[in-house]
Enzyme design. Sequence first.
Site, short mmCIF file in Angstrom:
data_model
loop_
_atom_site.label_atom_id
_atom_site.label_comp_id
_atom_site.label_asym_id
_atom_site.label_seq_id
_atom_site.Cartn_x
_atom_site.Cartn_y
_atom_site.Cartn_z
N GLU A 155 6.99 -11.40 -5.12
CA GLU A 155 7.00 -10.25 -4.21
C GLU A 155 6.89 -10.69 -2.75
O GLU A 155 5.78 -10.87 -2.23
CB GLU A 155 5.85 -9.28 -4.56
CG GLU A 155 5.81 -8.06 -3.63
CD GLU A 155 4.70 -7.08 -3.96
OE1 GLU A 155 3.82 -7.39 -4.78
OE2 GLU A 155 4.71 -5.99 -3.38
N SER A 164 7.16 0.23 -3.17
CA SER A 164 7.47 1.45 -2.40
C SER A 164 7.02 1.32 -0.94
O SER A 164 7.59 1.99 -0.08
CB SER A 164 6.89 2.70 -3.05
OG SER A 164 5.49 2.64 -3.18
N ARG A 203 -8.12 4.18 -0.86
CA ARG A 203 -7.39 5.32 -1.43
C ARG A 203 -8.35 6.41 -1.90
O ARG A 203 -8.10 7.60 -1.72
CB ARG A 203 -6.54 4.86 -2.62
CG ARG A 203 -5.56 3.74 -2.34
CD ARG A 203 -4.18 4.24 -1.90
NE ARG A 203 -3.58 3.32 -0.93
CZ ARG A 203 -2.97 2.16 -1.22
NH1 ARG A 203 -2.85 1.81 -2.49
NH2 ARG A 203 -2.47 1.40 -0.30
N ARG A 259 1.94 3.19 -4.77
CA ARG A 259 1.66 4.52 -4.18
C ARG A 259 2.68 5.58 -4.57
O ARG A 259 2.31 6.73 -4.84
CB ARG A 259 1.61 4.39 -2.66
CG ARG A 259 0.34 3.75 -2.17
CD ARG A 259 0.47 3.24 -0.75
NE ARG A 259 1.26 2.02 -0.68
CZ ARG A 259 1.56 1.38 0.45
NH1 ARG A 259 1.16 1.90 1.61
NH2 ARG A 259 2.25 0.27 0.44
N LYS A 305 10.44 -8.73 -6.60
CA LYS A 305 9.91 -7.43 -6.17
C LYS A 305 9.99 -7.35 -4.66
O LYS A 305 9.06 -7.76 -3.94
CB LYS A 305 8.46 -7.27 -6.66
CG LYS A 305 7.77 -6.01 -6.18
CD LYS A 305 6.54 -5.69 -7.00
CE LYS A 305 5.79 -4.52 -6.38
NZ LYS A 305 4.81 -3.93 -7.28
P1 13P Z 1 3.45 0.07 -3.21
O1 13P Z 1 4.54 0.59 -4.09
O2 13P Z 1 2.37 1.07 -2.96
O3 13P Z 1 3.97 -0.62 -2.00
O4 13P Z 1 2.70 -1.05 -4.07
C1 13P Z 1 3.45 -1.96 -4.75
C2 13P Z 1 2.73 -3.23 -4.84
O5 13P Z 1 2.57 -3.78 -5.89
C3 13P Z 1 2.23 -3.85 -3.60
O6 13P Z 1 1.83 -5.16 -3.86
#
Ligand code: 13P
Length: 334
Positions: free
Chosen positions: A177, A261, A33, A292, A219
């Site tokens: 997640e 996201s 990034r 992001r 998530k």
């Molecule tokens: P993003 O919202 O950029 O996808 O990141 C969230 C995240 O925690 C990825 O593991």
Amino acid sequence: MNTQALLDITHALVADDKGLLAMDESSSTCRKRFVEQGIDDTEPMRRAYRELLITAPRLGDSVSGLILFDETIHQAKQDGTPFVELIRQAGMIPGIKVDLGAKPLAGHPGETITEGLDGLRERLEGYYTLGARFAKWRGVIHIGHNTPSDTAIAVNAHALARYAALCQETGLVPIVEPEVLMDGDHSLARCAEVTERTLHAVFAELTAQGVLLEGMLLKPNMVTSGADSSEQAGVEAVAEATLAALLRCVPAAVPGIAFLSGGQTPELASAHLNAMHQGRPLPWALTFSYGRALQQPALTAWNGEPANVEAAQQALSQRAAYNRAACQGTYREG
Ligand code: 13P
């Protein structure tokens, strides 16, 4: 396990239409990034950037918790105050990413298994002592012509449940997640099918391994068209497909769902969340845990320059406020 403490933290993380800021990029992702932005990737620069995010004025109005990376949870403000302490002082809850990343899955080209279970109990205890009260583990599911395989879904679901059970034993709320990646040219319907398959497998494993559903957060990805698809589903279609998948797969005992996201623009990530909050009654809190989509405007505004810190903090707090508004169905850009 102190069940009441787990439930209290879980509820605090999704109360008042607030969401989470994911600022847990590994050093290699952070480097990527920074390089894209032309910023020097050094430890002092990463520390300065994370300090900027954590100390953004009014961030706590919209954000309940911050997900940190191992390097960050050990860092402190320039004046020596530990980041964990700053987060608590701002009324937010510190959390920690505990997986060690997605690695190639043997015998399954193009698929991954997330590593980090060995020694996890001891690492979780260490993070709890440092002040973390919740954790995150990301399993990654790839859509391709022949993927995901049942094996990739099964092993990632199994690892997510093993991680979640260990978290709860330690007193940390697990954020589970399972990310179905946007990469590819697949349709919205294909993403819906894979997302549902994945979520069913994840909840079957969580149940089989005795994870307390009331003391965890999910998530997930939103159900979208593949990033390279020539036919991009509109905001309403994404909201409808995402809600349908979640209503089919996520038990009402789970207190909250906080989306990643996944490469959506900040504006689309807010618009999609807003469209899911147009009065339909939902069994769980539905909020954001963006990386992001919350950080990008701040990183661009900062650009590595001390003179831009205030503008970057404003950009972050503004983006967070937009997403809290989206959780109330009242988001309007500008
Ligand atoms: P993003 O919202 O950029 O996808 O990141 C969230 C995240 O925690 C990825 O593991």
